[in-house]
Design an enzyme around this catalytic site. Structure first.
Site, PDB file in Angstrom:
ATOM      1  N   PRO A  89       9.067 -19.331  42.751  1.00 41.94           N
ATOM      2  CG  PRO A  89       8.753 -21.140  44.194  1.00 41.94           C
ATOM      3  CD  PRO A  89       9.552 -19.878  44.029  1.00 41.94           C
ATOM      4  CG  ASP A 169      13.990 -22.204  18.121  1.00 41.08           C
ATOM      5  OD1 ASP A 169      14.310 -23.122  17.360  1.00 41.08           O
ATOM      6  OD2 ASP A 169      14.804 -21.529  18.775  1.00 41.08           O
TER       7      ASP A 169
END
Length: 240
Positions: A89, A169
């Site tokens: 995280p 993309d």
């Protein structure tokens, strides 16, 4: 490219690595995947890989010895120095730009942790990159590692049938992708925009660009702010 995954749960990987584009990439020999059980490298007779944190606190911490040895074993397989990636995280948010950079490497080693966290010496003396896939907590780094592997693998030469697909993309530039339509042209009264049926390539290109800008402005205005220095974007926004 070679990708190595260091994990306490190796059974999580085969279903993903042996499916879809990831499997095709390996079949084409664009990449090889290697999954290593961190427990196999533990010097503890019970194959223990975690311990209580110094200073007290909740949870268990992944010990350094088996992780260092597993990474050393994986790194011995190539002469080039590998990028050692920690999923956590505290890592930087992973982006398409990061995927493009990692796609140029010869070897990636992903460390997938569990428990409360890692011994800090893993982070400071072994890891080259730390990434997070979002501001939320998961039970381990395996799913994050698979997500990164997928995003990098599809960029390797020869993996996609159409190399332009990757270049177009979302996030290859700071824009979300334009809408897509296919047959039938009229589905239950929901019709494909006329411009896409016109055969006029310049008008189609202009429409797609406008749709991408509108969608990004509505859903992810932060991308436009971050991409303000992008020449084509600045010009498009100025012309609106």
């Amino acid at each position: 490219m070679r990708m190595d995954f260091l994990t306490l749960f190796p059974d999580m990987f085969p279903g993903v690595l042996q499916s879809s584009m990831l499997k095709q990439a390996q079949d084409k020999q664009a990449v090889s995947y290697h999954v290593h059980n961190i427990r196999d490298f533990s010097e503890n007779k019970h194959r223990k890989t975690d311990d209580y944190p110094y200073g007290g606190g909740a949870g268990m911490v992944l010990t350094p010895q088996p992780v260092f040895d597993a990474a050393a074993f994986a790194g011995e397989k190539r002469e080039e120095k590998a990028r050692v990636i920690l999923l956590c995280p505290q890592g930087a948010p992973f982006t398409q730009k990061d995927a493009e950079e990692l796609a140029d490497e010869q070897q990636l080693i992903f460390i997938c942790g569990h428990y409360e966290g890692y011994d800090e010496r893993i982070r400071t003396h072994l890891v080259t990159d730390e990434y997070s896939i979002g501001d939320f907590i998961m039970t381990g780094g395996e799913l994050g590692a698979m997500a990164l592997a997928d995003s990098v693998t599809r960029l390797l030469p020869g993996v996609l049938g159409n190399n332009e697909s990757a270049a177009a993309d979302s996030f290859s530039e700071p824009l979300l992708e334009h809408p897509h339509y296919t047959r039938p042209a009229d589905f239950r009264g929901m019709k494909v925009p006329d411009v896409l049926l016109s055969g006029h390539h310049k008008n189609i290109e202009t429409w797609r660009r406008e749709q991408a800008l509108n969608r990004t402005r509505e859903r992810r205005p932060d991308l436009l702010e971050k991409g303000g220095q992008h020449g084509s974007l600045k010009e498009d926004e100025k012309n609106r």
